[in-house]
Design an enzyme around this catalytic site. Structure first.
Site, PDB file in Angstrom:
ATOM      1  N   SER A  11      -7.377  -0.972  10.539  1.00 33.01           N
ATOM      2  CA  SER A  11      -7.781  -2.049   9.618  1.00 33.01           C
ATOM      3  C   SER A  11      -9.299  -2.092  10.230  1.00 33.01           C
ATOM      4  CB  SER A  11      -6.973  -3.387   9.857  1.00 33.01           C
ATOM      5  OG  SER A  11      -7.919  -4.348   9.522  1.00 33.01           O
ATOM      6  N   TYR A  32      -1.939  -9.509  15.797  1.00 33.30           N
ATOM      7  CA  TYR A  32      -1.891  -8.308  14.842  1.00 33.30           C
ATOM      8  C   TYR A  32      -3.015  -7.267  14.989  1.00 33.30           C
ATOM      9  CZ  TYR A  32      -2.598  -6.202  10.564  1.00 33.30           C
ATOM     10  OH  TYR A  32      -2.998  -5.205   9.482  1.00 33.30           O
ATOM     11  N   ASN A  66       9.685  -6.755   4.355  1.00 30.15           N
ATOM     12  CA  ASN A  66       8.788  -7.471   3.630  1.00 30.15           C
ATOM     13  C   ASN A  66       8.406  -6.672   2.290  1.00 30.15           C
ATOM     14  OD1 ASN A  66       7.015  -9.536   3.329  1.00 30.15           O
ATOM     15  ND2 ASN A  66       5.118  -8.028   3.708  1.00 30.15           N
ATOM     16  N   SER A  67       9.704  -6.395   1.612  1.00 25.39           N
ATOM     17  CA  SER A  67       9.604  -5.584   0.203  1.00 25.39           C
ATOM     18  C   SER A  67      11.068  -5.662  -0.126  1.00 25.39           C
ATOM     19  CB  SER A  67       9.299  -4.137   0.620  1.00 25.39           C
ATOM     20  OG  SER A  67      10.119  -3.536   1.587  1.00 25.39           O
ATOM     21  N   LYS A  82      -3.562  -3.323  16.021  1.00 27.30           N
ATOM     22  CA  LYS A  82      -3.925  -1.917  15.493  1.00 27.30           C
ATOM     23  C   LYS A  82      -4.887  -1.355  16.426  1.00 27.30           C
ATOM     24  CE  LYS A  82      -2.234  -2.569  11.546  1.00 27.30           C
ATOM     25  NZ  LYS A  82      -1.157  -1.636  11.096  1.00 27.30           N
ATOM     26  N   ARG A 142     -16.565  -9.758   1.755  1.00 27.47           N
ATOM     27  CA  ARG A 142     -15.612  -8.557   2.120  1.00 27.47           C
ATOM     28  C   ARG A 142     -15.998  -7.339   1.097  1.00 27.47           C
ATOM     29  NH1 ARG A 142     -15.669 -11.646   5.455  1.00 27.47           N
ATOM     30  NH2 ARG A 142     -14.045 -12.852   6.473  1.00 27.47           N
ATOM     31  N   GLY A 152     -11.539 -17.904  12.737  1.00 32.83           N
ATOM     32  CA  GLY A 152     -11.279 -16.598  13.065  1.00 32.83           C
ATOM     33  C   GLY A 152     -11.922 -15.627  12.008  1.00 32.83           C
ATOM     34  N   LEU A 154      -7.370 -13.688  -0.300  1.00 32.70           N
ATOM     35  CA  LEU A 154      -7.787 -14.361  -1.306  1.00 32.70           C
ATOM     36  C   LEU A 154      -7.363 -13.898  -2.740  1.00 32.70           C
ATOM     37  CD1 LEU A 154     -10.054 -15.969  -2.544  1.00 32.70           C
ATOM     38  CD2 LEU A 154     -11.568 -13.834  -2.502  1.00 32.70           C
ATOM     39  N   PHE A 200     -10.701  -1.597   4.460  1.00 29.69           N
ATOM     40  CA  PHE A 200     -11.304  -2.819   4.299  1.00 29.69           C
ATOM     41  C   PHE A 200     -10.232  -3.944   3.549  1.00 29.69           C
ATOM     42  CE2 PHE A 200     -15.379  -2.714   6.507  1.00 29.69           C
ATOM     43  CZ  PHE A 200     -15.181  -1.422   7.120  1.00 29.69           C
ATOM     44  N   ILE A 244       0.971  -1.174   0.125  1.00 27.34           N
ATOM     45  CA  ILE A 244       0.083  -0.117  -0.020  1.00 27.34           C
ATOM     46  C   ILE A 244       0.954   1.166  -0.146  1.00 27.34           C
ATOM     47  CG2 ILE A 244      -1.992   1.054   1.039  1.00 27.34           C
ATOM     48  CD1 ILE A 244      -2.541  -1.741   2.523  1.00 27.34           C
ATOM     49  N   ASN A 264      12.585  -1.140   6.072  1.00 28.30           N
ATOM     50  CA  ASN A 264      13.981  -1.912   6.531  1.00 28.30           C
ATOM     51  C   ASN A 264      13.967  -3.070   5.568  1.00 28.30           C
ATOM     52  OD1 ASN A 264      11.872  -3.366   7.208  1.00 28.30           O
ATOM     53  ND2 ASN A 264      12.791  -3.590   9.284  1.00 28.30           N
TER      54      ASN A 264
END
Ligand SMILES: NC(=O)c1ccc[n+]([C@@H]2O[C@H](COP(=O)([O-])OP(=O)(O)OC[C@H]3O[C@@H](n4cnc5c(N)ncnc54)[C@H](O)[C@@H]3O)[C@@H](O)[C@H]2O)c1
Length: 347
Positions: free
Chosen positions: A128, A153, A38-39, A157, A235, A301, A204, A182, A15, A35
């Protein structure tokens, strides 16, 4: 031309990178902190390709308090901060809660502490819709109660929002907005940047595109016995570029002093819910690919349905999601094909 300078933490992530594009297109000067946990550094080239401009980049781990302090000494003229950097895998957070509390909470606190020293700080936080859990009423407004988090997690938030709200209470010129996303999907239409899930995707759409390209055997649809028209969970899927543009509107609101309170919360969604099977059908239509899927049991969950009431964001931020589900899936598919091609070339 707007020359405001914005720090985007996690700006090389999914994002964040799309938001950097949207900010640069609006004339903002962007400095990224990431850092690379995750990229990839290649994302910088993608951003440059789209916008013709390379944002400044600092490889900093926000858990390192002194590096955060040094950053603000090096860049004393930051006008606003958009804070994306966090760990986001729900399942992993259940197994490694302390990693999540450390990364998502201590990074936030260190940033806020530095910003607190400034006059008129403007801060945007990635929150979120998980904070609502299974809401009692649909669509979900910002007034819906926050439910007990289902995972560490999700808890980060909720705690993050509370930390920001408490901070704002003590300093009237400290301005902040929490944006409750969302379900962000898709990629930039150029396919220069997109989502890069590491390992087996938990969401998904990346699972669908990886199945269609042949990386996964078949898609598991978790449950077809929900109380929804086709039995699968619903969703609110929002195109990542719509989401990115909402950040620019939120930042402008703070920089122009248009906020009604110094801490505000907005839902960011399309306002429309789609079931898993509707997403599968839309994907098959735009890609021309038949998707192999099987129905399996519900996933622990998972909730039945969640979609946003977007009235507040539409009216107050002067923003509305405009891109369709088909458009979002088509961009995700184009991106998946680019990723596949790159992986083939690297072999
Ligand atoms: N993607 C979603 O479905 C979703 C939904 C709701 C909220 N969010 C939130 O939005 C934000 C961005 O999500 P995303 O999907 O772009 O995630 P992402 O993992 O793609 O991006 C996060 C970026 O932050 C960086 N990062 C992580 N920890 C860091 C640290 N300690 N120091 C510096 N950089 C660090 C990572 O390298 C990565 O580039 C996160 O806060 C996430 O929790 C995401």
């Amino acid at each position: 031309m707007n020359k405001k300078r914005v720090l985007v933490t996690g700006g090389l992530g999914f994002i964040g990178s799309h938001t950097v594009v949207a900010l640069q297109e609006e004339g903002y000067e962007v400095v990224i902190i990431d850092n690379l946990s995750n990229s990839s550094i290649d994302v910088l080239a993608g951003i440059t390709q789209i916008t013709g401009k390379t944002p400044q980049f600092e490889n900093i781990d926000l858990r390192d308090k002194s590096s955060v302090k040094d950053f603000f000494e090096k860049y004393p003229d930051i006008d606003g901060v958009i804070h994306f950097a966090a760990s986001k895998a729900v399942g992993e957070s259940v197994v490694k809660p302390l990693l999540y509390y450390e990364n998502n909470i201590s990074s936030l606190v260190y940033l806020l502490k530095e910003l607190y020293k400034k006059d008129n700080a403007s801060f945007i936080f990635s929150s979120s819709c998980t904070v609502y859990g299974q809401a009692d009423e649909l669509p979900i407004t910002e007034d819906a109660p926050v439910k007990k988090a289902e995972s560490p997690y999700g808890n980060t938030k909720q705690i993050g929002e509370e930390i920001i709200a408490d901070t704002c209470k003590t300093k009237p010129d400290f301005k902040a907005i929490s944006l409750r996303y969302f379900n962000p999907i898709g990629a930039h239409p150029t396919a220069e940047i997109g989502e890069l899930p590491i390992g087996v995707p938990q969401n998904l759409v990346p699972f669908i595109t990886q199945t269609a390209i042949g990386k996964r055997d078949e898609l598991s649809v978790f449950g077809d016995d929900y109380p929804t028209p086709d039995g699968t969970a619903i969703r609110d899927y929002i195109h990542v570029m719509d989401l990115a543009e909402a950040h620019v509107h939120a930042l402008k609101r703070l920089l122009e002093g248009k906020e009604k309170q110094n801490y505000e919360v907005f839902n960011l969604g399309t306002g429309t819910g789609n079931s898993v099977l509707e997403v599968v059908k839309s994907f098959e239509k735009v890609s021309g690919k038949k998707l192999d899927y099987k129905i399996v049991g519900r996933r622990e969950g998972d909730i039945t349905a969640a979609y946003a009431d977007t009235t507040k964001a539409n009216e107050e931020l002067n923003w509305k999601a405009s891109r369709s589900l088909d458009e979002a899936l088509s961009s995700a598919w184009k991106w998946q094909q680019v990723v596949e091609k790159k992986e083939e070339e690297d072999k």
